[in-house]
Write a protein that holds these residues in place. Structure first.
Motif, PDB file in Angstrom:
ATOM      1  N   ASP A 107     -47.965 -67.113 -28.344  1.00  0.00           N
ATOM      2  CA  ASP A 107     -48.631 -66.113 -27.508  1.00  0.00           C
ATOM      3  C   ASP A 107     -49.143 -64.978 -28.400  1.00  0.00           C
ATOM      4  OD1 ASP A 107     -49.333 -64.129 -25.740  1.00  0.00           O
ATOM      5  OD2 ASP A 107     -47.305 -63.775 -24.994  1.00  0.00           O
ATOM      6  N   CYS A 108     -50.467 -64.799 -28.431  1.00  0.00           N
ATOM      7  CA  CYS A 108     -51.073 -63.735 -29.247  1.00  0.00           C
ATOM      8  C   CYS A 108     -51.619 -62.617 -28.371  1.00  0.00           C
ATOM      9  CB  CYS A 108     -52.183 -64.311 -30.129  1.00  0.00           C
ATOM     10  SG  CYS A 108     -51.581 -65.382 -31.441  1.00  0.00           S
ATOM     11  N   SER A 109     -50.912 -62.303 -27.293  1.00  0.00           N
ATOM     12  CA  SER A 109     -51.354 -61.223 -26.412  1.00  0.00           C
ATOM     13  C   SER A 109     -51.058 -59.870 -27.049  1.00  0.00           C
ATOM     14  CB  SER A 109     -50.658 -61.330 -25.053  1.00  0.00           C
ATOM     15  OG  SER A 109     -49.263 -61.239 -25.219  1.00  0.00           O
ATOM     16  N   ALA A 110     -51.609 -58.820 -26.446  1.00  0.00           N
ATOM     17  CA  ALA A 110     -51.501 -57.481 -27.032  1.00  0.00           C
ATOM     18  C   ALA A 110     -50.063 -56.982 -27.102  1.00  0.00           C
ATOM     19  CB  ALA A 110     -52.360 -56.508 -26.220  1.00  0.00           C
ATOM     20  N   SER A 111     -49.211 -57.436 -26.181  1.00  0.00           N
ATOM     21  CA  SER A 111     -47.832 -56.947 -26.150  1.00  0.00           C
ATOM     22  C   SER A 111     -46.993 -57.478 -27.311  1.00  0.00           C
ATOM     23  CB  SER A 111     -47.181 -57.331 -24.824  1.00  0.00           C
ATOM     24  OG  SER A 111     -47.221 -58.731 -24.640  1.00  0.00           O
ATOM     25  N   GLN A 171     -53.800 -59.986 -29.842  1.00  0.00           N
ATOM     26  CA  GLN A 171     -55.169 -59.901 -29.342  1.00  0.00           C
ATOM     27  C   GLN A 171     -55.179 -59.229 -27.973  1.00  0.00           C
ATOM     28  OE1 GLN A 171     -57.693 -60.696 -31.274  1.00  0.00           O
ATOM     29  NE2 GLN A 171     -56.548 -61.679 -32.921  1.00  0.00           N
ATOM     30  N   GLU A 172     -55.371 -60.023 -26.874  1.00  0.00           N
ATOM     31  CA  GLU A 172     -55.486 -59.382 -25.563  1.00  0.00           C
ATOM     32  C   GLU A 172     -54.583 -60.049 -24.525  1.00  0.00           C
ATOM     33  OE1 GLU A 172     -59.480 -58.132 -24.468  1.00  0.00           O
ATOM     34  OE2 GLU A 172     -60.142 -58.598 -26.489  1.00  0.00           O
ATOM     35  N   ASP A 173     -55.148 -60.816 -23.570  1.00  0.00           N
ATOM     36  CA  ASP A 173     -54.356 -61.394 -22.480  1.00  0.00           C
ATOM     37  C   ASP A 173     -53.873 -62.806 -22.831  1.00  0.00           C
ATOM     38  OD1 ASP A 173     -54.667 -59.133 -21.014  1.00  0.00           O
ATOM     39  OD2 ASP A 173     -56.337 -59.877 -19.816  1.00  0.00           O
ATOM     40  N   ASN A 174     -53.100 -63.404 -21.926  1.00  0.00           N
ATOM     41  CA  ASN A 174     -52.642 -64.781 -22.146  1.00  0.00           C
ATOM     42  C   ASN A 174     -52.635 -65.554 -20.829  1.00  0.00           C
ATOM     43  OD1 ASN A 174     -50.392 -63.007 -21.460  1.00  0.00           O
ATOM     44  ND2 ASN A 174     -49.087 -64.802 -21.711  1.00  0.00           N
ATOM     45  N   ARG A 175     -53.223 -66.719 -20.859  1.00  0.00           N
ATOM     46  CA  ARG A 175     -53.281 -67.628 -19.710  1.00  0.00           C
ATOM     47  C   ARG A 175     -52.452 -68.866 -20.078  1.00  0.00           C
ATOM     48  NH1 ARG A 175     -56.924 -67.927 -15.317  1.00  0.00           N
ATOM     49  NH2 ARG A 175     -58.021 -66.128 -16.208  1.00  0.00           N
ATOM     50  N   ASP A 176     -51.132 -68.762 -19.879  1.00  0.00           N
ATOM     51  CA  ASP A 176     -50.202 -69.765 -20.391  1.00  0.00           C
ATOM     52  C   ASP A 176     -50.427 -71.156 -19.799  1.00  0.00           C
ATOM     53  OD1 ASP A 176     -49.276 -67.377 -21.377  1.00  0.00           O
ATOM     54  OD2 ASP A 176     -47.168 -67.893 -21.162  1.00  0.00           O
ATOM     55  N   GLY A 177     -50.660 -71.232 -18.481  1.00  0.00           N
ATOM     56  CA  GLY A 177     -50.810 -72.542 -17.835  1.00  0.00           C
ATOM     57  C   GLY A 177     -51.958 -73.334 -18.420  1.00  0.00           C
ATOM     58  N   TYR A 178     -53.080 -72.683 -18.635  1.00  0.00           N
ATOM     59  CA  TYR A 178     -54.253 -73.346 -19.203  1.00  0.00           C
ATOM     60  C   TYR A 178     -53.974 -73.797 -20.634  1.00  0.00           C
ATOM     61  CZ  TYR A 178     -59.038 -73.882 -20.973  1.00  0.00           C
ATOM     62  OH  TYR A 178     -60.180 -74.366 -21.551  1.00  0.00           O
TER      63      TYR A 178
END
Length: 629
Positions: free
Chosen positions: A442-446, A517-524
Motif C-alpha cells: 500500500d503506497c497511500s499517503a498515510s 502517494q495518495e489513495d488506495n483501492r485495495d479490492g481492485y
C-alpha cells in the motif's frame, strides 16, 4: 487511505455479506442486495432491501437480531405476502389528506404487524429475531411517547400508543389521546385481524374518512418508509411538460420590428473542437427537435422517443435466438450484470490500470539497500537454514518399518514381533519448489511515516525468497486522487521486482523507489495481481498485502471494506492463498483488529508499529516456507 476513527460507524463486512446471503436465500432473487438507510423498506424493482441504521447503535447480538428481523420482513414478508401495488395506490390517495403522515405510518405499521405474524407462522425459526426486535422497539416507543406528550405532538404520541397497545403493552391514554382512540377503536381492532394487504387498505379508507373530521396537526416524526416506484407514461416519453415541451420557435420574420436583446452564452460539448473561455459548461443532451433542412423547430412526434430508445438498444442477433436482446441497453454484451460486466467488482467499474516504470537505482539507493540488507541478514540466514533443515529432515526421515502407510510384503513379523511394523512410505523423487509469491504494498499517503520500516520488511521478503530460489514479485499500488473522476479512476501499479528478475542478484535496490502517494483501492489491486498469479504455472500461489488502514479512494469509502473482502474471497476460491498484514500506529486497537478480520478473516496479522514489522514478518515467512518444504 482513510485513518481509523474512534467515531467510525462502518458496517461489519461479514455482517453485510451475511445479510445479503440471507436476503437472496429467502427471496430467491440472486440480484437482491442489502443497503443501510435511515428506514427499512423493499425496492423490489431495483433489487434492493434497505435496512435501518437504527440497529447499529445497539450491542452486537441485539444488532444482529434486529437487522435479521428487517431482512425477514422485506425479503420474505414484503417480497411474497404484500401487494405492493395496493400499498402504493393507498399511499397515493393519502397525499391529499391533511393527516397523510399519520395515515401512512398506520398503514405501514399494520402491514408490518401482519407480515411478522405471517413470517413466524411459515418459518418458526424467525421468532427469535422478531422477539428481540419487539423488546427493543417497545422500549424505544415508550420513550418516544413520553417525549411527544411533553412536546404536545398529539398524533405522534397517538401512533406510539397504537404500537404499544398492538404489542400488548398497557398505556394510559389521557386527553386528547383517549378521544382519538375511542373514535377509531373499531377499525383499529379490525386491522389487528386483517389477513391481507387488501383488507388493511379497505380498513384504512374507513379511518381516512374519520380523520377528516379531526382538527389537529399532522404527525411530524418519521418512523417508517415505503418505496414508491414511478412508471413512465407516454406523455413522459414525449417530454410534453412545461419545462421540456417542444414548443414552436419563432422565425426571424415573425420577430421583425420587436425590441430584442441578443446575448451569447458559450457552451461546451465533448465533440466541440475549440471550447470557449466560458466559466460554465453544459452537456447538450436535450433540446428542441428540429428538421435538418430548415431553421425553425418542429413539435416532437409521438414516436420520436420510442424510436430513439429502440434504436439505442438494438444490436445484431445470433441466428434466431433473440433472448440476449432482452438485456440490450443494460450492458454491451447483452448479458445480466455480473462478473462478465464488472470483472474487477462493480465498485471498480471505472478504475483504470496505469503502470509506472521502474528506473535504474541511484548510487545513494544502492548504498542504502546494502545497509538494510546487512541489518536484516541474520533473519534471512535463520529463515534459510530453517527451511533447508526442514527439507533435509524430510529427505532423511525413515520410510520403512512404520505403523501406517503402504502394507509391506514382509508379514512374518506378525508372528515374530510383539509390536510389528508392517508399513512403509514410498520414496518421493526430489523436485524443485513449485511455488510463487506476490507482495502488494500500500503506497497511500498515510504510509509517509512508515515507509522506511516497510522497506526493511520488503527487503527481508525479497532476499529470503531469493535465497531459497522461489520466484516472486513486489508491487506498490495507489490511486491518483487528483485525477480521479466519476467515470475514470486511475490506479497505478509500480512493479519494483518482477517474476523474471526476482532471482537475479543485481535486482533489489529498486524496492526503495516505493514512496507514499495518495489513495488506495485495495479490492481492485488484489484482483489485478491475482490475475497475474493465475498466469503462472506454479502449483502453489501466495499473495501478501502490506497496508496501514481502511481502503479509501474516489467513491469507495462506504463499500471499500466489503469490496476488498469480496476480492479476498474470490482470490481464495481461485486457489491463491492471501494474507493481510496491517501496520498500526503504535497500538493495536479493537477497530484495527475488526477491520482486518472483516477483510481477511483469520489469515491476517496486526503489527503494533512499523518498527516491529520485520520481527512479525519472520514467523509469517517461516510458516509459509514450512508449508512448501
Amino acid at each position: 487511505m482513510k485513518f481509523l476513527s474512534f467515531a467510525d460507524t462502518n458496517i461489519d463486512a461479514f455482517l453485510h455479506m451475511q445479510l445479503i446471503d440471507l436476503a437472496k436465500t429467502l427471496s430467491r432473487d440472486p440480484k437482491l442486495e442489502v443497503e443501510f438507510s435511515y428506514h427499512s423498506y423493499l425496492n423490489k424493482s431495483g433489487h434492493f432491501i434497505h435496512v435501518s441504521q437504527f440497529w447499529m447503535t445497539y450491542p452486537g447480538p441485539v444488532q444482529l437480531q434486529g437487522l435479521k428481523s428487517e431482512v425477514y420482513l422485506r425479503s420474505f414478508g414484503n417480497f411474497y405476502f404484500s401487494d405492493l401495488r395496493v400499498l402504493q395506490e393507498v399511499l397515493q390517495s393519502f397525499k391529499q389528506e391533511k393527516h397523510h403522515q399519520f395515515l401512512k405510518h398506520l398503514l405501514l405499521f399494520s402491514e408490518d404487524y401482519r407480515l411478522e405474524k405471517e413470517c413466524i407462522a411459515r418459518r418458526p425459526g424467525m421468532a427469535v429475531s422478531f422477539s428481540e426486535r419487539k423488546k427493543v422497539l417497545l422500549t424505544y416507543f415508550q420513550r418516544q411517547l413520553r417525549q411527544h406528550l411533553q412536546q404536545r405532538k398529539w398524533l405522534d404520541a397517538f401512533f406510539c400508543s397504537i404500537f404499544l397497545l398492538a404489542n400488548h403493552r398497557l398505556v394510559q391514554l389521557n386527553s386528547p389521546l383517549s378521544g382519538f382512540y375511542d373514535k377509531i377503536r373499531a377499525p383499529l381492532l379490525q386491522l389487528n385481524k386483517a389477513n391481507s394487504t387488501k383488507e388493511i387498505a379497505e380498513i384504512m379508507q374507513v379511518i381516512q374518512k374519520i380523520l377528516r373530521e379531526w382538527d389537529i396537526k399532522d404527525m411530524i416524526t418519521s418512523y417508517l418508509s415505503f418505496y414508491e416506484s414511478t412508471t413512465a407514461t407516454f406523455k413522459d416519453l414525449t417530454r410534453e411538460n412545461e419545462v421540456k415541451a417542444p414548443h414552436t420557435m419563432e422565425t426571424e420574420e415573425e420577430t421583425d420590428g420587436q425590441d430584442t436583446e441578443h446575448e451569447e452564452m458559450p457552451s461546451w460539448h465533448e465533440e466541440t473542437s475549440s471550447p470557449t473561455d466560458s466559466f460554465l459548461q453544459f452537456d447538450l443532451d436535450q433540446g428542441t427537435s428540429t428538421d435538418l433542412l430548415g431553421e425553425g423547430g418542429r413539435r416532437a412526434e409521438d414516436g420520436d422517443q420510442a424510436f430513439g430508445a429502440v434504436q439505442a438498444g438494438a444490436k445484431q442477433s445470433k441466428g434466431n435466438d433473440f433472448s440476449a436482446e432482452m438485456d440490450a441497453g443494460l450492458n454491451e454484451k447483452g448479458s445480466s450484470p455480473g462478473k462478465e460486466v464488472f470483472p474487477y467488482g462493480e465498485m471498480n467499474r471505472c478504475a483504470v490500470e496505469k503502470k509506472v516504470e521502474t528506473r535504474f537505482p541511484t548510487p545513494l539507493e544502492l548504498k542504502k539497500y546494502l545497509e538494510i540488507k546487512s541489518a536484516v541478514q541474520p533473519s534471512i540466514s535463520l529463515l534459510k537454514q530453517s527451511f533447508l533443515k526442514t527439507i533435509e529432515h524430510k529427505k532423511n526421515v525413515p520410510n520403512q518399518d512404520l505403523h501406517f502407510g503402504r502394507l509391506s510384503k514382509k508379514l512374518t513379523r506378525l508372528l515374530t514381533d510383539k509390536n510389528p511394523r508392517l508399513f512403509y512410505k514410498k520414496m518421493e523423487s526430489p523436485q524443485e519448489l513449485d511455488a510463487v509469491f506476490t507482495l502488494l504494498v500500500d503506497c497511500s499517503a498515510s504510509m509517509f511515516d512508515k515507509m522506511d520500516e516497510t522497506h526493511q520488511a520488503i527487503v527481508l521478503f525479497h532476499e529470503t525468497l531469493k535465497a531459497v530460489r522461489i520466484p516472486h514479485s513486489i508491487v506498490g499500488f495507489w490511486e491518483d486522487a487528483a485525477d480521479a473522476k466519476k467515470d475514470s479512476q486511475p490506479n497505478y501499479f509500480q512493479e519494483v521486482i518482477s517474476f523474471n528478475h526476482s532471482l537475479k542478484n543485481q535486482y533489489g535496490p529498486e524496492i526503495l523507489q516505493l514512496e507514499p502517494q495518495e489513495d488506495n483501492r485495495d479490492g481492485y489491486s488484489i484482483r489485478k495481481k491475482a490475475e497475474d498469479l493465475l498466469r503462472r504455472k506454479e502449483k502453489q500461489k501466495f499473495l501478501l498485502v502490506f497496508s496501514d488502514g481502511e481502503p479509501a479512494a474516489f467513491d469507495y469509502e462506504n463499500l471499500g471494506i466489503l469490496d476488498t473482502h469480496e476480492a479476498v474471497t474470490q482470490t481464495r476460491k481461485l486457489g491463491i492463498e492471501i494474507l493481510g498484514m496491517y501496520i498500526s500506529n503504535g497500538k493495536v486497537t479493537e477497530e484495527a483488529q475488526n477491520l482486518m478480520k472483516n477483510i481477511y478473516g483469520s489469515h491476517q496479522v496486526v503489527v503494533p508499529s512499523a518498527a516491529e514489522l520485520v520481527s512479525y514478518l519472520v514467523p509469517v515467512l517461516r510458516k509459509l516456507l514450512f508449508k512448501l518444504s
